[in-house]
Structures are given as structure tokens and as C-alpha cells.
Design a protein around this motif. Structure first.
Motif, PDB file in Angstrom:
ATOM      1  N   LYS A 101       1.529   5.128   1.251  1.00 43.25           N
ATOM      2  CA  LYS A 101       1.196   5.947   2.413  1.00 43.25           C
ATOM      3  C   LYS A 101       0.095   6.950   2.079  1.00 43.25           C
ATOM      4  N   GLU A 102       0.188   7.501   0.893  1.00 47.67           N
ATOM      5  CA  GLU A 102      -0.835   8.403   0.367  1.00 47.67           C
ATOM      6  C   GLU A 102      -1.117   7.973  -1.067  1.00 47.67           C
ATOM      7  N   LYS A 162       4.046   2.006   2.421  1.00 48.94           N
ATOM      8  CA  LYS A 162       3.807   1.799   3.848  1.00 48.94           C
ATOM      9  C   LYS A 162       4.722   0.728   4.424  1.00 48.94           C
ATOM     10  N   GLN A 163       5.037  -0.273   3.616  1.00 48.65           N
ATOM     11  CA  GLN A 163       5.895  -1.354   4.072  1.00 48.65           C
ATOM     12  C   GLN A 163       6.857  -1.749   2.964  1.00 48.65           C
ATOM     13  N   GLU A 198       0.838  -1.197   0.000  1.00 48.28           N
ATOM     14  CA  GLU A 198       0.000   0.000   0.000  1.00 48.28           C
ATOM     15  C   GLU A 198       0.875   1.249   0.000  1.00 48.28           C
ATOM     16  N   GLN A 208       9.871   6.113  -0.129  1.00 49.09           N
ATOM     17  CA  GLN A 208       9.131   6.807   0.921  1.00 49.09           C
ATOM     18  C   GLN A 208       7.623   6.757   0.712  1.00 49.09           C
TER      19      GLN A 208
END
Length: 329
Positions: free
Chosen positions: A14-15, A292-293, A12, A289
Motif C-alpha cells: 500500500k505504501e 494491497k491484495q 504490491e 495491512q
């Protein structure tokens, strides 16, 4: 030699990733692994169908041996060839590859803050997605970054989202000394691109605008100053030799770009970049960056705008435990 095994990956963001093509929330794909003479090698198939790769289900059929339509599965083929590349590669040291920082979407204020952070982290180059907001917003943003952070070189990526008239208007308002290039500004023929680049006086970079076949068949010097390669969209490594020779002959530099790869995929791209590109050119690999992982327990380290990458033979040992157990145990 063991059989090649694979396991699915779903990472996923982060944004949400916002581009002129739409919004993407997750990047799916596969990790592949093989063991040979005591060496465990891992590679990554990164899938973003919105940007030219095959769909997850098609890649899965290829990796399961249920389909032979490899011509339409470039990411799976690239990942398979990366295993061969890593097995053949005699690498026993870390490498450092300069990378461009991809600035996130959001308000102009948020993007400017991210550019400031990039400068403080000693990045020399940032990449900005344009043609998502209004042309005026893009012009104001680029000029603000150039004025406030003159130490940064700015790459712009329009994802073919502008018309040729918009490119002209944008180029007229650009701080030329701060802009390295505009990537995929608009959809035109390669000959028309050549004329437009000459007219506006701003370098173009080609990513998705033209196929490898179109570039090789073009009679004359292609109308771009840099070729951006996303190997996950192109297939086998060894089949790129004609394109790389053409770029060398025309003195057009090559930059490798991530398909939102995890550390495993980025490591392979960085090693390829060390062979295919010039050591002083920032590669399009500054995307970690956004995830998420990661697939490694400890993500690749970024130091002063450089990606620090271990030998490919060391990646497997650094995998997160759940991926190790799903692959070679």
C-alpha cells in the motif's frame, strides 16, 4: 499424489516499505500446491532478496526442476517443505497466535497515530523500524510512544543500521521498561555483541546479525535475549532442529517473522510458531495491512492482537479464484 504445481505472485505494498536497507515497493513469490488423498494443500514462497532470500528467477528455476542449487534457494525449499509439513499435520481446529503490530514508516506523527490505533485494537506489542531517520528523531519517537501509550511494549528493529556508539547513545535515552528489545542494532562479532548488550543493559534480538552456523558454533551463551527466525531465509523446516534445541538449552525464546507473506504464508508461520515458540510471545506476523491484495479471498482475521488461523488443510479452498485456476483447477 499429484505433482507439485506453482504459480507466480506479485503483491504490491500500500505504501513503500522503508528500512535502513532501502525502499521496497512489491513482494514477489510463488504459491505451491499439491493434492493427496483428496486433500489440496497450498504453501507460499515469499521472496525479498533485499532481506536474504533468493531472486525470483532462481526460485523459478528450482520449482521448474531446472536447477539443483537448493542451498541458495531457501524460500523455495521452505515452501516445498511446508507442503510436507501440512500433509503430515493433524490439525482440525483454528489457532490464535499473538502478533506484534508492525508500525508503518512516515513522519513521527503518522507513526504515533498508528501506535494509538494498535493500542485501541488491543495489541500488546508494536514493532518500530529505526535507524532510518536521525538518532534524535528515533529517540524522540520511542519516548513519545512510551509516555503516551504505556500499555504497549515496543520492539525496535535497526536492521544493523547503527554503530556501536549510536547503540550506546540510543540505549542511554531509552525508557527501559517500555522497550522489549532492539533487533539487529549493529554489526559486530557475536562475542562483541555479548559485551555490548551487557554494557548498555538493553536486550538485543538477533535476526540477520548472525548465521545459524555462527550461533551453533559459538562457545558460550549467545549475546542476545531472543532469536528472530525468518524461515523463508533458512530453508527446510526439518533442518532447524539443532538450532531450536540450542535455543531451548540456553532458554532463549524464538520468534517467527514474516517476509511480508500473504495470508497463506502467515498461516504456515503461525502453525510453526505454535510449536516452536511460547504461546505468550507476540510473533512477528502483523504485516497483512501492508499488502494491497491477498492470496485468499478473505484474509486471515485479526482479533484483539491475535491472528486467527484455520487448519492448513482449509487454505486451498479459500484461495482467490485466479490462483485456484492456475494451480489445481
Amino acid at each position: 499424489m499429484s505433482e507439485i504445481c506453482h504459480t507466480p505472485v506479485a503483491l504490491e505494498f500500500k505504501e513503500p516499505l522503508i528500512t535502513s536497507r532501502g525502499t521496497v515497493h512489491m513482494r514477489r513469490g510463488f504459491l505451491l500446491a499439491i493434492e493427496h488423498n483428496g486433500r489440496k494443500i497450498v504453501s507460499e514462497s515469499s521472496l525479498l532478496p533485499e532481506f536474504g532470500t533468493e531472486h525470483f528467477e532462481h526460485a523459478e528455476r528450482i520449482l521448474n526442476g531446472e536447477s539443483l542449487l537448493v542451498q541458495t534457494a531457501p524460500s523455495a525449499v521452505f515452501a516445498l517443505d511446508c507442503l510436507r509439513y501440512a500433509l503430515e499435520k493433524k490439525d482440525d481446529r483454528d489457532i490464535r497466535v499473538p502478533i506484534a503490530k508492525l508500525l508503518p514508516g512516515g513522519s513521527n506523527e503518522d507513526i504515533i497515530v498508528a501506535a494509538r490505533h494498535a493500542a485501541l485494537a488491543s495489541y500488546d506489542t508494536v514493532k518500530l523500524k529505526v535507524a532510518v531517520k536521525s538518532l534524535e528523531d528515533d529517540i524522540n519517537l520511542v519516548n513519545t510512544i512510551a509516555l503516551e501509550l504505556p500499555e504497549l511494549m515496543i520492539r525496535l528493529d535497526a536492521n544493523l543500521g547503527w554503530t556501536s556508539d549510536a547503540v550506546r547513545k540510543f540505549a542511554d535515552a531509552l525508557p527501559r521498561e517500555a522497550v522489549e528489545w532492539i533487533e539487529d542494532p549493529c554489526s559486530l562479532s557475536l562475542r562483541e555483541w555479548t559485551r555490548l548488550q551487557s554494557e548498555v543493559g538493553v536486550p538485543f534480538a538477533c535476526d540477520e546479525a548472525f548465521s545459524e552456523e555462527e550461533i551453533l558454533a559459538f562457545d558460550g551463551v549467545p549475546g542476545f535475549k531472543t532469536l528472530v527466525l525468518k524461515p523463508a531465509r533458512m530453508g527446510a523446516i526439518r533442518e532447524r532442529s539443532a538450532l531450536l534445541k540450542r535455543m531451548r538449552d540456553e532458554e532463549i525464546p524464538v520468534v517467527l517473522s514474516s517476509m511480508m507473506d500473504s495470508s497463506v504464508g502467515l498461516a504456515h508461520l503461525a502453525h510453526l510458531a505454535s510449536e516452536w515458540s511460547s504461546p505468550e510471545i507476540a510473533q512477528g506476523l502483523g504485516t497483512l495491512q501492508f499488502l494491497k491484495q491477498d492470496t485468499l479471498s478473505h484474509s486471515l482475521h485479526i482479533e484483539a492482537g491475535h491472528l486467527v488461523v484455520p487448519p492448513l488443510s482449509e487454505l486451498y479452498d479459500g484461495l482467490r479464484p485466479e490462483y485456484k485456476s492456475a494451480l489445481l483447477g
